[in-house]
Design an enzyme around this catalytic site. Sequence first.
Site, PDB file in Angstrom:
ATOM      1  N   ARG A  93       0.867  -1.315   0.040  1.00  0.00           N
ATOM      2  CA  ARG A  93       0.011   0.056   0.213  1.00  0.00           C
ATOM      3  C   ARG A  93       1.008   1.169   0.046  1.00  0.00           C
ATOM      4  O   ARG A  93       0.705   2.264  -0.689  1.00  0.00           O
ATOM      5  CB  ARG A  93      -0.927  -0.160   1.067  1.00  0.00           C
ATOM      6  CG  ARG A  93      -1.672   1.395   1.402  1.00  0.00           C
ATOM      7  CD  ARG A  93      -2.812   1.246   2.625  1.00  0.00           C
ATOM      8  NE  ARG A  93      -3.378   2.464   2.741  1.00  0.00           N
ATOM      9  CZ  ARG A  93      -4.259   2.858   3.487  1.00  0.00           C
ATOM     10  NH1 ARG A  93      -4.635   1.904   4.361  1.00  0.00           N
ATOM     11  NH2 ARG A  93      -4.832   3.971   3.885  1.00  0.00           N
ATOM     12  N   ASN A 147     -10.539  -4.424  -0.857  1.00  0.00           N
ATOM     13  CA  ASN A 147     -10.373  -3.335  -1.887  1.00  0.00           C
ATOM     14  C   ASN A 147      -9.574  -3.820  -3.055  1.00  0.00           C
ATOM     15  O   ASN A 147      -8.593  -4.616  -2.887  1.00  0.00           O
ATOM     16  CB  ASN A 147      -9.735  -2.266  -1.087  1.00  0.00           C
ATOM     17  CG  ASN A 147     -11.023  -1.183  -0.242  1.00  0.00           C
ATOM     18  OD1 ASN A 147     -12.128  -1.099  -0.951  1.00  0.00           O
ATOM     19  ND2 ASN A 147     -10.687  -0.779   0.652  1.00  0.00           N
ATOM     20  N   CYS A 169     -18.845  -1.917   1.554  1.00  0.00           N
ATOM     21  CA  CYS A 169     -17.825  -0.614   1.900  1.00  0.00           C
ATOM     22  C   CYS A 169     -18.700  -0.054   3.097  1.00  0.00           C
ATOM     23  O   CYS A 169     -19.957  -0.143   3.325  1.00  0.00           O
ATOM     24  CB  CYS A 169     -17.678   0.380   0.819  1.00  0.00           C
ATOM     25  SG  CYS A 169     -16.952   1.651   1.196  1.00  0.00           S
ATOM     26  N   HIS A 201     -16.853   3.626  -3.938  1.00  0.00           N
ATOM     27  CA  HIS A 201     -15.990   4.915  -3.803  1.00  0.00           C
ATOM     28  C   HIS A 201     -16.194   5.933  -4.736  1.00  0.00           C
ATOM     29  O   HIS A 201     -15.370   6.795  -5.086  1.00  0.00           O
ATOM     30  CB  HIS A 201     -14.374   4.622  -3.512  1.00  0.00           C
ATOM     31  CG  HIS A 201     -14.169   3.761  -2.121  1.00  0.00           C
ATOM     32  ND1 HIS A 201     -12.833   3.503  -1.896  1.00  0.00           N
ATOM     33  CD2 HIS A 201     -15.118   3.283  -1.223  1.00  0.00           C
ATOM     34  CE1 HIS A 201     -12.782   2.697  -0.767  1.00  0.00           C
ATOM     35  NE2 HIS A 201     -14.109   2.531  -0.367  1.00  0.00           N
ATOM     36  N   TYR A 258     -14.603  10.250  -1.221  1.00  0.00           N
ATOM     37  CA  TYR A 258     -13.533  10.033  -2.389  1.00  0.00           C
ATOM     38  C   TYR A 258     -13.500  10.970  -3.612  1.00  0.00           C
ATOM     39  O   TYR A 258     -12.834  10.836  -4.204  1.00  0.00           O
ATOM     40  CB  TYR A 258     -13.541   8.432  -2.534  1.00  0.00           C
ATOM     41  CG  TYR A 258     -13.226   7.665  -1.873  1.00  0.00           C
ATOM     42  CD1 TYR A 258     -11.808   7.239  -1.810  1.00  0.00           C
ATOM     43  CD2 TYR A 258     -13.750   6.923  -0.645  1.00  0.00           C
ATOM     44  CE1 TYR A 258     -11.132   6.459  -0.880  1.00  0.00           C
ATOM     45  CE2 TYR A 258     -13.447   6.132   0.270  1.00  0.00           C
ATOM     46  CZ  TYR A 258     -11.837   6.070   0.289  1.00  0.00           C
ATOM     47  OH  TYR A 258     -11.412   5.065   1.201  1.00  0.00           O
TER      48      TYR A 258
HETATM   49  P1  NAD Z   1      -3.892  -5.952   6.585  1.00  0.00           P
HETATM   50  O1  NAD Z   1      -2.500  -5.807   5.999  1.00  0.00           O
HETATM   51  O2  NAD Z   1      -4.018  -6.159   8.279  1.00  0.00           O
HETATM   52  O3  NAD Z   1      -4.506  -7.490   6.120  1.00  0.00           O
HETATM   53  C1  NAD Z   1      -5.200  -8.304   6.466  1.00  0.00           C
HETATM   54  C2  NAD Z   1      -4.490  -9.901   6.612  1.00  0.00           C
HETATM   55  O4  NAD Z   1      -4.539 -10.103   5.170  1.00  0.00           O
HETATM   56  C3  NAD Z   1      -2.971  -9.673   6.821  1.00  0.00           C
HETATM   57  O5  NAD Z   1      -3.123 -10.493   8.114  1.00  0.00           O
HETATM   58  C4  NAD Z   1      -2.504 -10.298   5.981  1.00  0.00           C
HETATM   59  O6  NAD Z   1      -1.521 -11.389   6.374  1.00  0.00           O
HETATM   60  C5  NAD Z   1      -3.556 -11.250   5.232  1.00  0.00           C
HETATM   61  N1  NAD Z   1      -3.541 -11.768   3.614  1.00  0.00           N
HETATM   62  C6  NAD Z   1      -2.413 -11.314   2.927  1.00  0.00           C
HETATM   63  N2  NAD Z   1      -2.726 -12.159   1.666  1.00  0.00           N
HETATM   64  C7  NAD Z   1      -3.457 -13.138   2.006  1.00  0.00           C
HETATM   65  C8  NAD Z   1      -3.978 -14.342   1.436  1.00  0.00           C
HETATM   66  N3  NAD Z   1      -3.636 -14.380   0.136  1.00  0.00           N
HETATM   67  N4  NAD Z   1      -4.827 -14.982   2.102  1.00  0.00           N
HETATM   68  C9  NAD Z   1      -5.118 -14.751   3.413  1.00  0.00           C
HETATM   69  N5  NAD Z   1      -5.001 -13.624   3.951  1.00  0.00           N
HETATM   70  C10 NAD Z   1      -3.970 -12.638   3.498  1.00  0.00           C
HETATM   71  O7  NAD Z   1      -5.244  -5.053   5.975  1.00  0.00           O
HETATM   72  P2  NAD Z   1      -6.283  -4.478   6.712  1.00  0.00           P
HETATM   73  O8  NAD Z   1      -5.945  -2.988   6.822  1.00  0.00           O
HETATM   74  O9  NAD Z   1      -6.912  -5.297   7.812  1.00  0.00           O
HETATM   75  O10 NAD Z   1      -7.310  -4.142   5.374  1.00  0.00           O
HETATM   76  C11 NAD Z   1      -7.786  -5.704   5.046  1.00  0.00           C
HETATM   77  C12 NAD Z   1      -8.468  -5.463   3.563  1.00  0.00           C
HETATM   78  O11 NAD Z   1      -9.997  -4.766   3.931  1.00  0.00           O
HETATM   79  C13 NAD Z   1      -7.739  -4.457   2.776  1.00  0.00           C
HETATM   80  O12 NAD Z   1      -7.894  -5.029   1.201  1.00  0.00           O
HETATM   81  C14 NAD Z   1      -8.387  -3.065   2.782  1.00  0.00           C
HETATM   82  O13 NAD Z   1      -8.324  -2.229   1.660  1.00  0.00           O
HETATM   83  C15 NAD Z   1      -9.992  -3.641   2.964  1.00  0.00           C
HETATM   84  N6  NAD Z   1     -10.682  -2.691   3.536  1.00  0.00           N
HETATM   85  C16 NAD Z   1     -11.975  -2.621   3.023  1.00  0.00           C
HETATM   86  C17 NAD Z   1     -12.938  -1.620   3.512  1.00  0.00           C
HETATM   87  C18 NAD Z   1     -14.117  -1.299   2.618  1.00  0.00           C
HETATM   88  O14 NAD Z   1     -14.878  -0.250   3.001  1.00  0.00           O
HETATM   89  N7  NAD Z   1     -14.399  -2.265   1.792  1.00  0.00           N
HETATM   90  C19 NAD Z   1     -12.517  -0.749   4.777  1.00  0.00           C
HETATM   91  C20 NAD Z   1     -11.493  -1.212   5.533  1.00  0.00           C
HETATM   92  C21 NAD Z   1     -10.625  -2.148   4.744  1.00  0.00           C
HETATM   93  C1  G6P Z   2     -12.721   3.572   4.381  1.00  0.00           C
HETATM   94  C2  G6P Z   2     -13.056   3.059   3.143  1.00  0.00           C
HETATM   95  C3  G6P Z   2     -12.136   1.598   2.884  1.00  0.00           C
HETATM   96  C4  G6P Z   2     -10.639   1.913   3.151  1.00  0.00           C
HETATM   97  C5  G6P Z   2     -10.505   2.439   4.484  1.00  0.00           C
HETATM   98  C6  G6P Z   2      -9.178   2.739   4.782  1.00  0.00           C
HETATM   99  O1  G6P Z   2     -13.227   2.667   5.467  1.00  0.00           O
HETATM  100  O2  G6P Z   2     -14.314   2.640   2.992  1.00  0.00           O
HETATM  101  O3  G6P Z   2     -12.452   1.147   1.862  1.00  0.00           O
HETATM  102  O4  G6P Z   2      -9.952   0.563   3.144  1.00  0.00           O
HETATM  103  O5  G6P Z   2     -11.297   3.627   4.568  1.00  0.00           O
HETATM  104  O6  G6P Z   2      -8.963   3.028   5.910  1.00  0.00           O
HETATM  105  P1  G6P Z   2      -7.183   3.150   6.767  1.00  0.00           P
HETATM  106  O7  G6P Z   2      -7.590   3.274   8.152  1.00  0.00           O
HETATM  107  O8  G6P Z   2      -6.860   1.886   6.182  1.00  0.00           O
HETATM  108  O9  G6P Z   2      -6.634   4.310   6.019  1.00  0.00           O
HETATM  109 MN    MN Z   3     -14.686   1.291   1.253  1.00  0.00          MN
END
Ligand code: NAD
Ligand code: G6P
Ligand code: MN
Length: 438
Positions: A93, A147, A169, A201, A258
């Site tokens: 990231r 994401n 989301c 977004h 966004y």
């Molecule tokens: P993070 O970096 O903590 O990742 C979560 C876990 O995924 C880690 O423990 C990592 O080891 C694991 N991982 C990596 N590759 C993998 C695989 N192939 N199989 C299984 N596990 C695997 O990330 P985070 O900050 O907790 O965010 C997780 C995801 O959720 C991201 O893609 C982020 O963008 C998304 N997210 C989405 C929203 C939304 O609104 N949709 C909101 C927040 C976070």
């Molecule tokens: C919002 C969005 C997510 C994104 C997150 C990032 O919740 O909806 O899609 O992953 O913000 O938050 P962070 O704390 O990782 O910057």
């Molecule tokens: Mn989102």
Amino acid sequence: KIKIVTIGGGSSYTPELVEGLIKRKNEIDIGELWLVDIQEGKEKLEIVGAMVKRMVKAAGLDWKVNLTVDRREALPGADYVTTQFRVGSLNARIRDERIPLSHGMIGQETNGAGGIFKAFRTIPVILDIIKDMKELCPNAWLVNFTNPSGMVTEAVIKYGKWEKTVGLCNVPIRYEKMSYEVMGLDEANQELYFKFAGLNHFHWHRVWNRKGEEVTKYLIEEIYKPENKGKYVGMKNIKDIPFNYEQIADLGMLPCSYHRYYYITDEMLKDELKEYSNHETRGEQVKKTEAELFELYKDPQLDYKPEQLSKRGGAYYSDVACEVICSIQNDKRVNMVVSTVNNGTIIDLPYDCVVEVSSMITSHGPEPINWGSFEAGIRGPLQLQKSFEQCTVEAAVTGDYGKALQAFTMNPLILKGKITKDLLNEMLIANKAYLPQF
Ligand code: NAD
Ligand code: G6P
Ligand code: MN
Ligand code: MN
């Protein structure tokens, strides 16, 4: 009893998800909860997993919580698979943020060149997960949070052919809460009616009250008039830099945070460059928050979600994810905003593409609520964004260089010229380890 499998279980958000499931214990009768991660994430998985076990125990529940780094061990017979993984971890990231910025372009997790590369890294993995699901849990629902959520959902449905998919989301629920705050109304009584349409977004919404009056214009004035700057707080991960008010008023609809990257690119870029010169992108800030959180999770006394998690942008994500599961499981027909197949809901977009729209969540999945057409000011950017997303997904699936360059060229946040190709090449090299398709 229900079996839930969470892929990316080592995420610092997992206690939030589990809190949401515990809150709904009378609606979803869970037998097993599996947290899946990869070898590199094993330490995180074990810390979060132990914390989750304490939370479940403190709630007096007998769920079997299992941890594994082999998803094929977890998937058999799953009813719901939730995905929240990050391929390449926060380091990837940070590169997505820094490389475009170093060339004077927006560097962001889900937008511009960074968002494209997050899709390139993630889509091959999610399609592999689908292959395993076809074999091991053919009746499961996939609740995707990973994401870029909209593009990942489009890839899963269109190329993975997994129809039982809901993309999520937390931005819409954040805006719903803000509307209640502005109007001084009680959320528990559902005094407001929301209608969202667009893409993940990249959506707009309208709001009505119980009397049938539309309050959208009032909300636009209250939230976005220059003199009201700072009165209401949006997403934690995006600075509330003011939009050009007259342009937002002309939309006649409420934008999402966004849209700032597209509507006021200059201000957003200048702000990012300022942060960058302090050596802190959002990914780097999140790394610190995550380290703090994991220190707390290690505490053998801690059995509830700590306050510090609210520093992350994903607040309320569990309410969304758990409510979708509840609504499918109990055919609650709740009105929620999800990424799902368009099917003519927005007539400005192809029938078979994925859109993020208000939908009724039934036991057979989301039934999107008809939107119709947008006016030119929204229609143009929306059609471009969807076409751009489709090119990105196609490039992610095929590894076609020309298609990837097409996606880069279409994206409004990427500068055009030789620099477009230079940036693509630099990011392809930086991400080599995670791009088997290229
Ligand atoms: P993070 O970096 O903590 O990742 C979560 C876990 O995924 C880690 O423990 C990592 O080891 C694991 N991982 C990596 N590759 C993998 C695989 N192939 N199989 C299984 N596990 C695997 O990330 P985070 O900050 O907790 O965010 C997780 C995801 O959720 C991201 O893609 C982020 O963008 C998304 N997210 C989405 C929203 C939304 O609104 N949709 C909101 C927040 C976070
Ligand atoms: C919002 C969005 C997510 C994104 C997150 C990032 O919740 O909806 O899609 O992953 O913000 O938050 P962070 O704390 O990782 O910057
Ligand atoms: Mn989102
Ligand atoms: Mn460079």
